[in-house]
Scaffold this motif. Structure first.
Motif, short mmCIF file in Angstrom:
data_model
loop_
_atom_site.label_atom_id
_atom_site.label_comp_id
_atom_site.label_asym_id
_atom_site.label_seq_id
_atom_site.Cartn_x
_atom_site.Cartn_y
_atom_site.Cartn_z
N SER A 217 0.84 -1.20 0.00
CA SER A 217 0.00 0.00 0.00
C SER A 217 0.88 1.25 0.00
N LEU A 218 2.17 1.09 0.33
CA LEU A 218 3.07 2.23 0.29
C LEU A 218 3.75 2.35 -1.07
N VAL A 219 3.39 1.45 -1.99
CA VAL A 219 3.99 1.47 -3.34
C VAL A 219 2.85 1.63 -4.34
N PRO A 220 2.41 2.88 -4.56
CA PRO A 220 1.20 3.10 -5.37
C PRO A 220 1.27 2.47 -6.76
N ASN A 221 2.44 2.46 -7.38
CA ASN A 221 2.53 1.92 -8.75
C ASN A 221 2.33 0.41 -8.81
N TYR A 222 2.32 -0.24 -7.66
CA TYR A 222 2.17 -1.69 -7.63
C TYR A 222 0.83 -2.13 -8.20
N LYS A 223 -0.18 -1.26 -8.04
CA LYS A 223 -1.53 -1.61 -8.48
C LYS A 223 -1.56 -2.01 -9.95
N SER B 60 16.12 -6.88 5.46
CA SER B 60 15.55 -6.82 6.81
C SER B 60 16.40 -5.92 7.71
N SER B 61 17.62 -5.59 7.27
CA SER B 61 18.43 -4.68 8.08
C SER B 61 18.71 -3.40 7.30
N ALA B 62 17.73 -2.99 6.48
CA ALA B 62 17.93 -1.79 5.66
C ALA B 62 18.12 -0.57 6.55
N ALA B 63 19.19 0.18 6.24
CA ALA B 63 19.43 1.40 7.01
C ALA B 63 18.62 2.56 6.44
N HIS B 64 18.16 2.41 5.20
CA HIS B 64 17.42 3.50 4.55
C HIS B 64 16.10 2.97 3.97
N PRO B 65 15.21 2.48 4.85
CA PRO B 65 13.99 1.84 4.33
C PRO B 65 13.09 2.78 3.54
N ASN B 66 13.01 4.05 3.96
CA ASN B 66 12.12 4.96 3.24
C ASN B 66 12.60 5.18 1.82
N CYS B 67 13.92 5.37 1.67
CA CYS B 67 14.47 5.55 0.32
C CYS B 67 14.24 4.29 -0.51
N MET B 68 14.33 3.12 0.13
CA MET B 68 14.14 1.87 -0.60
C MET B 68 12.71 1.77 -1.11
N TYR B 69 11.75 2.16 -0.25
CA TYR B 69 10.35 2.14 -0.71
C TYR B 69 10.15 3.09 -1.87
N MET B 70 10.79 4.28 -1.78
CA MET B 70 10.66 5.25 -2.87
C MET B 70 11.26 4.67 -4.14
N TRP B 71 12.37 3.92 -4.00
CA TRP B 71 13.01 3.31 -5.17
C TRP B 71 12.10 2.24 -5.78
N MET B 72 11.50 1.41 -4.90
CA MET B 72 10.66 0.32 -5.41
C MET B 72 9.46 0.89 -6.15
N ASN B 73 8.99 2.05 -5.70
CA ASN B 73 7.88 2.68 -6.40
C ASN B 73 8.37 3.31 -7.70
N TRP B 74 9.57 3.89 -7.65
CA TRP B 74 10.12 4.60 -8.81
C TRP B 74 10.40 3.64 -9.97
N ILE B 75 10.97 2.48 -9.65
CA ILE B 75 11.44 1.60 -10.72
C ILE B 75 10.26 0.98 -11.47
N ILE B 76 9.05 1.02 -10.88
CA ILE B 76 7.89 0.57 -11.64
C ILE B 76 6.98 1.74 -12.04
#
Lengths: 395, 284
Positions: A121-127, A302-318
């Protein structure tokens, strides 16, 4: 002239003693191996300014990374890996936020507790990701999505158009000892245990009584049949390749005439004007049996130091545009439905069959072989068996 | 503080030497012996077949696989055989070159030859192997040269590995033999001649025994380097050597890779013990 002879026995005992002491110390340091995966992120916060990724070559390029950095302020540090095994061991270092894992790495990362589930739900492009890429056994575990699909493709059968005639339509040119014998010493095979799955795909189509359903879930009999096929293939193989460059050089020189390849080598050789050919796009790049392939997934550590950036990346790449760019750059089918409107080549999605679920049914995505066969049986060969068998096949 | 330190060390030679050696010895123990110990320890671990995670318990499973699976015997045998063959080839090639350099060539020629032997070591290992790969390919330079004779190049395979390795490690054989031969006084050779020794007798009974430890010293390099290499086999053959299997297992099954990595160490220890008997270390 020797003036002083040290006592070698004493020296040797001192060294042995030292080694034992060092072992004892190191054994004491050993931590327990098991760790559990992380929790999924509940709320997206502000970017942390940095993002450390592990990726396949061609997945993280300036064209779509620069706009991402400008938009989010997350500076991307990328490390490319050459094999899935390398990706798994890099992820275990705990220093990376995410990885573009292929299906033969995802289960290992999940079982090792190295990755967290993704709150989609935090990755809008996933839909708008293609439905047949969601909830797949290589990206969903215990009912939870463990990553964002990135793109997919098939491993190609490539041949030298000048020497291999007529154009093959089946893997029998490399897999059937009788047909393959014609190209003895000129066959190029991917140097990886995943080749066993390639043999299994061939057997699934040609040896019905083995009853192979999934080429990655093989019981003893099916596994031995595939291994047997590759053992017979061994004397015919000119070269096992693991670096793309190695295969390119031997196809360019004519040392290899036919074999498994990736888009990357095929397009590069074509660009150099070499007489290579692959099953045409009209046949979906696929020989009649189908083919092994890959479907890559961005997973979060699971030990991501930058989880917010990672979520933004996962949304960006799709994001439709970015996903179109990466798909065209790499030569694969995009994961994002809307990406097809943004490709530079208007026919790109058609050529890569991005929108045809029926086509992808014939592509067997790489996944980690596990003892659990997925059909209730638990006598399937696991990845260690595959690695062991692959060593024995090559001899 | 410096004064107090000086006072502390004054008149205590053992303490002085100890402080001086602490760094290098510490490095040797931690960096070399420590990593060996870790290797030995890791060989006794195993991996969880599902997750691929390390299980840090003691088991001899890896060694059992190593002994039970015939493929590993083949691979170890192949590696050791090629290493021995490369060593022999290099010794035969290097001896005349080194002899010419040490005993026949003029000062200037000798300097030029030493440079010629060293120059290949300046260029990248990969570049050298890849050029061999090109030369050995079908219709490549070697095929082209042999064609007028009605012959074919060896193509990729064990022969190619043997050729490339022999080429790569030749300087490591020439230099110790050259140094060894240079140390033999010319007067010994003259004396042998004066006493009626024919050239071959002089070679067999004077030069060879004196130079033999140097040959053995050189062979340690060529043997060990061949034993550990995995890139050359990968690029010019399809055959697996010990290094290839270690490489293939390193990320999926580290303990097994560690167990396999112990094999060349054991082989090398055996080799060094023989070399010591032959007197290779007496001049070092």
């Amino acid at each position: 002239v020797r003036t002083h002879q040290a006592n070698p026995a004493r020296t040797a005992w001192l060294i042995v003693g030292g080694l034992l002491a060092a072992m004892a110390v190191l054994a004491g340091c050993g931590s327990s191996g098991s760790s559990s995966g992380g929790e999924e992120l509940q709320k997206l916060g502000k970017g942390e300014g940095q993002l450390n990724l592990i990726s396949w070559a061609g997945y993280v390029e300036d064209e779509w990374v620069k706009p991402f950095e400008e938009k989010t302020g997350c500076k991307v540090n990328n490390k490319t890996a050459g094999t899935s095994d390398e990706m798994v061991s890099l992820m275990r270092s705990g220093e990376y936020d995410g990885v573009s894992a292929s299906g033969n790495a995802t289960a290992r990362l999940f079982e090792g507790g190295d990755v967290s589930p993704v709150n989609v739900s935090l990755v809008p492009n996933y839909k708008t990701v293609f439905a047949d890429l969601k909830g797949q056994p290589y990206n969903t575990f215990e009912g939870k999505p463990y990553g964002i699909p990135h793109g997919r493709g098939a491993n190609l059968l490539m041949w030298n158009g000048d020497s291999v005639k007529p154009a093959p339509r089946s893997w029998n040119v490399t897999m059937d000892p009788k047909v393959a014998a014609k190209y003895k010493g000129k066959i190029s095979q991917y140097d990886d245990p995943m080749s066993i799955a390639e043999a299994a795909v061939y057997l699934k189509a040609h040896d019905a009584k083995l009853g192979i359903e999934d080429p990655y879930e093989l019981n003893e009999e099916q596994f031995q049949a595939a291994v047997q096929l590759l053992t017979e293939q061994r004397p015919l193989v000119g070269e096992y390749w693991s670096e793309a460059e190695k295969q390119i050089s031997s196809f360019a020189s004519g040392d290899s005439l036919v074999g498994t390849t990736w888009q990357y080598q095929y397009f590069l050789l074509k660009e150099e004007g070499k007489p290579v050919a692959a099953s045409p796009a009209s046949q979906g790049f696929l020989p009649e049996e189908g083919a092994t392939g890959w479907s890559d997934t961005w997973m979060i550590s699971s030990s991501a130091a930058h989880p917010n950036c990672m979520y933004m990346w996962m949304n960006w790449i799709i994001e439709p545009k970015a996903n179109a760019e990466v798909a065209e750059y790499f030569g694969e089918a995009p994961a994002q439905e809307l990406a097809c409107e943004h490709t530079k080549n208007p026919n790109f999605c058609a050529e890569y069959h991005a929108e045809e679920p029926a086509f992808w049914k014939r592509v067997y995505y790489w996944k980690t072989p596990l003892a659990d066969c997925g059909n209730g049986e638990t006598d399937c060969k696991n990845y260690n068996d595959w690695v062991q068998a692959w060593t024995s096949i090559k001899g | 503080l410096s004064r107090r330190l000086a006072q502390l060390f004054h008149g205590r030679p053992r303490l002085q030497a100890g402080a001086l050696l602490a760094g290098p010895v510490g490095w040797l123990v931690v960096g070399y012996l420590g990593s060996l110990a870790l290797l030995l320890l890791a060989a006794l671990w195993s991996v969880n077949p599902v997750s691929g995670e390390l299980v840090k318990g003691l088991s001899f499973e890896n060694f059992e696989t190593l002994f039970d699976e015939p493929v590993y015997r083949t691979i170890v045998g192949r590696t050791v055989a090629i290493a021995a063959l490369v060593t022999l080839t290099d010794a035969l090639l290097a001896f005349p070159i080194a002899f010419y350099m040490a005993k026949v060539a003029s000062r200037r020629t000798r300097a030029a030859l030493v440079v010629a032997v060293l120059i290949p070591l300046w260029s990248s290992y990969l570049v050298k192997v890849l050029s061999w790969r090109n030369m050995l390919s079908g219709g490549g330079l070697i095929d082209w040269l042999l064609e007028p004779l009605g012959l074919h190049g060896p193509g990729y395979g064990n022969t190619a590995v043997w050729l490339v390795m022999s080429y790569l490690w030749l300087p490591y054989m020439i230099l110790p033999i050259f140094a060894g031969l240079e140390r033999i006084p010319d007067s010994l050779i003259s004396a042998s001649e004066d006493l009626g020794g024919r050239p071959f007798t002089t070679f067999r009974r004077v030069i060879l025994p004196l130079a033999f430890p140097a040959v053995v010293a050189g062979s340690i390099f060529t043997f060990a380097l061949t034993l550990g290499d995995y890139i050359t086999p990968k690029l010019v053959s399809n055959n697996q050597f010990i290094g290839n299997v270690v490489f293939n297992n390193i990320s999926t099954n580290l303990p097994f890779a560690a167990a396999l990595a112990l094999v060349p160490i054991v082989v090398m220890i055996g080799y060094l013990l023989v070399a010591r008997k032959l007197g290779a270390f007496e001049h070092i």
